[in-house]
Design a protein around this motif. Structure first.
Motif, PDB file in Angstrom:
ATOM      1  N   ALA A 164       0.874  -1.360   0.170  1.00 49.37           N
ATOM      2  CA  ALA A 164       0.057  -0.124  -0.025  1.00 49.37           C
ATOM      3  C   ALA A 164       0.822   1.254   0.024  1.00 49.37           C
ATOM      4  N   ALA A 165       2.121   1.190  -0.640  1.00 42.50           N
ATOM      5  CA  ALA A 165       2.845   2.396  -0.490  1.00 42.50           C
ATOM      6  C   ALA A 165       3.593   2.699  -2.002  1.00 42.50           C
ATOM      7  N   ASP A 166       3.169   2.097  -3.031  1.00 41.51           N
ATOM      8  CA  ASP A 166       3.567   2.438  -4.327  1.00 41.51           C
ATOM      9  C   ASP A 166       2.331   2.908  -5.317  1.00 41.51           C
ATOM     10  N   LEU A 167       1.689   1.791  -5.887  1.00 43.60           N
ATOM     11  CA  LEU A 167       0.604   2.639  -6.941  1.00 43.60           C
ATOM     12  C   LEU A 167      -0.757   3.067  -5.862  1.00 43.60           C
ATOM     13  N   CYS A 168      -0.759   2.609  -4.805  1.00 44.90           N
ATOM     14  CA  CYS A 168      -1.635   3.357  -3.947  1.00 44.90           C
ATOM     15  C   CYS A 168      -1.526   4.809  -3.585  1.00 44.90           C
ATOM     16  N   CYS A 169      -0.371   5.094  -3.510  1.00 46.10           N
ATOM     17  CA  CYS A 169       0.076   6.265  -3.430  1.00 46.10           C
ATOM     18  C   CYS A 169      -0.296   7.064  -4.800  1.00 46.10           C
ATOM     19  N   VAL A 170       0.098   6.645  -5.679  1.00 46.54           N
ATOM     20  CA  VAL A 170      -0.186   7.293  -6.880  1.00 46.54           C
ATOM     21  C   VAL A 170      -1.808   7.521  -7.198  1.00 46.54           C
ATOM     22  N   VAL A 171      -2.421   6.565  -7.142  1.00 47.49           N
ATOM     23  CA  VAL A 171      -3.857   6.436  -7.525  1.00 47.49           C
ATOM     24  C   VAL A 171      -4.603   7.616  -6.255  1.00 47.49           C
ATOM     25  N   SER A 172      -4.481   7.156  -5.067  1.00 46.54           N
ATOM     26  CA  SER A 172      -4.960   8.121  -4.048  1.00 46.54           C
ATOM     27  C   SER A 172      -4.740   9.527  -4.120  1.00 46.54           C
ATOM     28  N   SER A 173      -3.523   9.722  -4.429  1.00 44.18           N
ATOM     29  CA  SER A 173      -3.108  11.314  -4.563  1.00 44.18           C
ATOM     30  C   SER A 173      -3.697  12.043  -5.894  1.00 44.18           C
ATOM     31  N   LEU A 174      -3.830  11.246  -6.893  1.00 41.44           N
ATOM     32  CA  LEU A 174      -4.153  11.622  -8.389  1.00 41.44           C
ATOM     33  C   LEU A 174      -5.920  11.900  -7.928  1.00 41.44           C
ATOM     34  N   ILE A 175      -6.594  11.073  -7.197  1.00 44.55           N
ATOM     35  CA  ILE A 175      -8.013  11.169  -6.959  1.00 44.55           C
ATOM     36  C   ILE A 175      -8.022  12.521  -5.846  1.00 44.55           C
ATOM     37  N   GLN A 176      -7.229  12.784  -5.298  1.00 50.09           N
ATOM     38  CA  GLN A 176      -7.615  13.959  -4.288  1.00 50.09           C
ATOM     39  C   GLN A 176      -7.076  15.183  -5.093  1.00 50.09           C
ATOM     40  N   VAL A 177      -6.146  15.221  -5.999  1.00 50.26           N
ATOM     41  CA  VAL A 177      -5.917  16.431  -6.783  1.00 50.26           C
ATOM     42  C   VAL A 177      -7.100  16.598  -7.798  1.00 50.26           C
ATOM     43  N   MET A 178      -7.662  15.595  -8.399  1.00 51.02           N
ATOM     44  CA  MET A 178      -8.847  15.798  -9.225  1.00 51.02           C
ATOM     45  C   MET A 178     -10.134  16.288  -8.531  1.00 51.02           C
ATOM     46  N   MET A 179     -10.294  15.817  -7.009  1.00 42.80           N
ATOM     47  CA  MET A 179     -11.550  16.101  -6.504  1.00 42.80           C
ATOM     48  C   MET A 179     -11.463  17.143  -5.331  1.00 42.80           C
ATOM     49  N   ASP A 180     -10.248  17.480  -5.074  1.00 42.17           N
ATOM     50  CA  ASP A 180     -10.183  18.475  -3.777  1.00 42.17           C
ATOM     51  C   ASP A 180      -9.421  19.711  -4.375  1.00 42.17           C
ATOM     52  N   PRO A 181      -9.812  20.743  -4.343  1.00 37.96           N
ATOM     53  CA  PRO A 181      -9.223  21.933  -4.894  1.00 37.96           C
ATOM     54  C   PRO A 181      -8.031  22.629  -4.148  1.00 37.96           C
ATOM     55  N   HIS A 182      -8.396  22.032  -2.635  1.00 35.87           N
ATOM     56  CA  HIS A 182      -7.300  22.444  -1.855  1.00 35.87           C
ATOM     57  C   HIS A 182      -5.866  21.901  -1.975  1.00 35.87           C
ATOM     58  N   CYS A 183      -5.874  20.745  -2.692  1.00 40.48           N
ATOM     59  CA  CYS A 183      -4.504  19.960  -3.194  1.00 40.48           C
ATOM     60  C   CYS A 183      -4.149  20.305  -4.738  1.00 40.48           C
ATOM     61  N   ARG A 184      -4.711  21.279  -5.136  1.00 37.63           N
ATOM     62  CA  ARG A 184      -4.343  21.991  -6.425  1.00 37.63           C
ATOM     63  C   ARG A 184      -3.464  23.323  -6.189  1.00 37.63           C
ATOM     64  N   THR A 185      -3.595  23.768  -4.694  1.00 38.68           N
ATOM     65  CA  THR A 185      -2.808  24.885  -4.170  1.00 38.68           C
ATOM     66  C   THR A 185      -1.233  24.361  -4.001  1.00 38.68           C
ATOM     67  N   GLN A 186      -0.297  25.310  -3.902  1.00 40.77           N
ATOM     68  CA  GLN A 186       1.028  24.838  -3.585  1.00 40.77           C
ATOM     69  C   GLN A 186       1.016  24.100  -2.069  1.00 40.77           C
ATOM     70  N   LEU A 187       0.548  24.637  -1.244  1.00 44.08           N
ATOM     71  CA  LEU A 187       0.650  24.163   0.176  1.00 44.08           C
ATOM     72  C   LEU A 187      -0.209  23.113   0.387  1.00 44.08           C
ATOM     73  N   GLY A 188      -1.347  23.149  -0.252  1.00 42.81           N
ATOM     74  CA  GLY A 188      -2.279  21.773  -0.299  1.00 42.81           C
ATOM     75  C   GLY A 188      -1.299  20.526  -1.016  1.00 42.81           C
ATOM     76  N   PHE A 189      -0.784  20.940  -2.015  1.00 41.09           N
ATOM     77  CA  PHE A 189       0.030  19.888  -2.699  1.00 41.09           C
ATOM     78  C   PHE A 189       0.966  19.206  -1.979  1.00 41.09           C
ATOM     79  N   GLN A 190       1.591  19.922  -1.366  1.00 41.15           N
ATOM     80  CA  GLN A 190       2.845  19.623  -0.436  1.00 41.15           C
ATOM     81  C   GLN A 190       2.135  19.258   0.817  1.00 41.15           C
TER      82      GLN A 190
END
Length: 750
Positions: A392-418
């Motif tokens: 749960a630390a390779d592809l899980c990280c990729v897919v879960s992070s992409l979903i949050q970038v696509m669905m959560d606008p906070h993750c599309r800010t610099q601090l939110g992305f970090q």
């Protein structure tokens, strides 16, 4: 090397008989041999000089590689560096500079391969296998830089010392505490290394997790647990994490953290995204049955019948394996590691075929497809999703992070992305040391999973630039930071490994103080304010007030149809790098392999096609869900990162930089008009004046598509034919051209 020529005695000078076999540029190089005293070596705290060589020629990437700059080549416990006092080199210094790693500096972790040239033949140099020392060194870097150092004019003792030293310190397996990270942290001044903690959420305390639960309103069904405090239960899990409320500390201890659904993020409708590692396969049937009953009990708590259900998505079965990702990237990176211009133009005519065969863009497409599928269940189906993987630390990280970038606008800010990277990757236990092969212990574990994620995010940034607060330059710099060993962010496999290696040295005494590692999120360590201004998108539309109605930018149906059909009845675009509108002549021209791509199945799976189509029919909400286009033409090469060191790949006066330059002109005019209005009407003066960032960026723009990493005055562009002359002369007529494979075609425009 050249001896002094004495005068011949007598009344009449004898006719000279000396013939020089040294090239003119070599004589010029010898005359400009730098003085050792004048060439300064800048060393970081804890950095030690290991070996060096004088009279080294750094070659340019021309056809013969005989031109260059003379200087010193040094190797430290941090980097390989080339030092010179040539005034031309100082004139060509880039404006976008890194304070830690210079233009001619290569960190030891950034070196990918070392090659030696023997009689114009390139051979890979491995530790312990060098019997004859080469006349030239070629370094291939993980950031796609290529360095060539000529050693013809260097003393033999220095050649042996620098070659053997570089091979040993770069390629030999090493222990974690031998990294420069520890030497630097032990000696460097006790500066505020974690000053970014007040902005970027580090997720190393219970408070950080509770604030995140409150932000996404997931505290009703999920809780923060400290059962693993001190890593008593599991070394791969963080000390604090979030689980369903029905899960007790005893149950976490029972399965040693394996098979436990770990909360990642909650949607606005209450559905949650979770991840779970798999139980070891050698478990007996009783334990497996207990685990099944355990999961059934959790599902009953998570469910909110009849609205919510829980689905398990095994990413190991639905996405490419780690070995496939490694193989694809190894093929992909060789497209950009160009030794000279001749190799570049020879490979140009078959570049798209090589890109297709690498399969790297297709893996990016598959990850984005999977993120779209999971987003559908969360957004529309009111379904909880549990992503499963072995650790749960390779592809899980990729897919879960992409979903949050696509669905959560906070993750599309610099601090939110970090903060997202801290939560899903750093605290989530991604094995950066192994996946980046920082210790050179096992090449099979080196898989660019984090680079795959950044490439997927880059695709989203390119398609929806106004929806992101950060730019592609920020992503490029972030990818480079993977190989700078003064930051602990990307140099541990887990929080446990970091916490157990926080003491300096091998033997500790009672007065030893814990090391304070630097965080990569403190960008002032690497860049000044002017350079950091290029990280932020001036066109980003910030959501000022939650109660305000969002202004939605409607997009025409005609533009939509160019990328994807609106209904199932229309012919959809197919897989590949070219659209379906191409005629039969073009299909023949592109060759058999590209034609097969055009007639391949649809990109979006049938079960999520309606969700994909319906979203693209709606007006764009910059602060809502965004779905990427995943047709062949829309998945592109990350040019700024991959092509920035190849002068011939630059678009003179074109690319996105020229577009942004025009936009900056408009923004600058609006800023001037705003200042004039404020002068006449002081009441309208805003509390926060716009910064000079736009003006600085506008003045710094050069007409190169790879700005800020490539400037026109730093490279000499030599025009070349799109198709080499030898190939062009072999093409008889247009009818014959149409029958040839794609390697004879004009595919130079990306």
């Amino acid at each position: 090397m050249l001896g002094a020529l004495g005068a011949v005695g007598g009344t009449k000078a004898a006719k000279p008989t000396f013939i020089s076999y040294v090239a003119p540029e070599e004589i010029c190089m010898k005359e400009k041999e730098p003085d050792e005293k004048t060439t300064n070596i800048f060393l970081l705290p804890g950095e030690q000089l290991l070996c060096e060589a004088n009279t080294v020629l750094k070659c340019t990437q021309d056809e013969s590689s005989q031109h260059g700059i003379c200087g010193r080549l040094i190797c430290t416990n941090f980097k390989v560096a080339f030092l010179t006092d040539d005034p031309k080199a100082k004139e060509n210094e880039p404006e976008f500079q890194n304070r830690i790693v210079g233009e001619n500096d290569i960190t030891l972790q950034c070196v990918d391969q070392i090659y030696g040239v023997y009689d114009e033949k390139k051979k890979s140099l491995l530790s312990g296998q060098v019997k004859k020392y080469p006349e030239k060194l070629i370094l291939h870097c993980k950031d796609f830089r290529v360095f060539q150092f000529c050693l013809k004019f260097t003393k033999e003792e220095e050649v042996k010392r620098i070659v053997s030293g570089m091979i040993h310190h770069i390629q030999s397996p090493k222990r974690l505490k031998r990294l420069f990270l520890f030497s630097y942290a032990a000696v460097a001044p006790n500066y505020i290394a974690l000053s970014a903690k007040g902005h970027t959420t580090m997720f190393d305390t219970i408070k950080d997790w509770r604030l995140e639960l409150e932000r996404v309103k997931g505290y009703m069904k999920y809780k923060v647990v400290s059962a693993n405090e001190g890593y008593e239960i599991c070394e791969t899990l963080p000390q604090y994490f979030v689980v369903p409320v029905s899960l007790s500390d005893e149950q976490i201890s029972e399965f040693k953290g394996k098979g436990i659904p770990i909360w990642c993020w909650s949607c606005q409708n209450g559905c949650a995204l979770m991840k779970m590692s798999q139980l070891p396969k050698e478990q007996d049937e009783n334990i497996l049955q207990q685990h099944k009953e355990f999961l059934d009990g959790i599902e009953k708590t998570i469910h909110r019948p009849p609205y919510e259900v829980t689905l398990y998505e095994d990413l190991s079965a639905s996405l490419p394996s780690l070995q496939e990702i490694q193989t694809a990237y190894n093929r992909f990176k060789h497209l950009f590691l160009i030794d000279n211009r001749t190799d570049y133009w020879d490979s140009d005519v078959k570049w798209f075929s090589s890109l297709e065969n690498s399969n790297w863009l297709d893996i990016i497409r598959q990850c984005l497809k999977k993120a779209i599928e999971v987003s559908q269940y969360l957004e529309v189906e009111n379904t909880n999703i549990v992503l499963k993987e072995e650790n749960a630390a390779d592809l899980c990280c990729v897919v879960s992070s992409l979903i949050q970038v696509m669905m959560d606008p906070h993750c599309r800010t610099q601090l939110g992305f970090q903060s997202l990277i801290q939560k899903e990757w750093i605290i989530g236990g991604h094995c950066f040391v192994d996946r980046c092969n920082h210790l050179r212990q096992n090449d099979k574990d080196e898989v660019p999973i984090f680079l795959l994620f950044l490439d997927c995010v880059w695709q989203l940034v390119q398609q929806y630039p106004v929806a992101f607060e950060f730019t592609e330059t920020y992503l490029t710099v972030l990818s480079d930071s993977l190989y700078i060993p003064i930051f602990s962010t990307f140099f541990f496999n887990s929080p446990f490994q970091k916490d157990t290696h926080h003491l300096a040295g091998e033997i500790q005494d009672a007065h030893s103080k814990p090391l304070r590692f630097h965080s990569v999120w403190n960008w002032s360590v690497q860049f000044n304010a002017k350079a950091q201004a290029l990280f932020r998108n001036p066109l980003y539309v910030n959501k000022s007030k939650p109660e305000e109605t969002l202004q939605k930018a409607a997009r025409s149906k005609h533009q939509r149809q160019l990328s994807l059909p609106l209904t199932q009845n229309k012919t959809s675009l197919k897989k590949g790098f070219f659209k379906d509108e191409t005629g039969p002549f073009i299909k023949n021209l592109l060759g058999k392999r590209i034609s097969k791509l055009i007639s391949s199945p649809d990109e979006v799976p049938d079960n999520s096609r309606w969700f994909y189509d319906s979203w693209h029919c709606k007006p764009l909400d910059l602060h809502g869900l965004i779905l990427p286009h995943i047709e062949g033409p829309e998945i592109r090469v990350w040019a700024q990162r991959c092509l920035r060191w190849i002068p011939e790949a630059q678009i003179l006066g074109g690319g996105t930089v020229s577009t942004m330059s025009k936009i900056f002109e408009i923004v600058e005019e609006l800023q001037i008009l705003q200042e004039k209005v404020e002068e006449k009407h002081p009441v309208l003066r805003q509390a926060s004046r716009p910064s000079d960032m736009v003006l600085k960026m506008r003045q710094a723009i050069r007409s190169s598509s790879l700005y800020p990493f490539a400037l026109l005055h730093r490279n000499s562009f030599k025009p070349k034919p799109v198709i080499p002359t030898s190939t062009w002369r072999g093409l008889e007529a247009e009818d014959d051209l149409a029958k040839r494979d794609d390697e004879f075609c004009d595919l130079s425009i990306i």
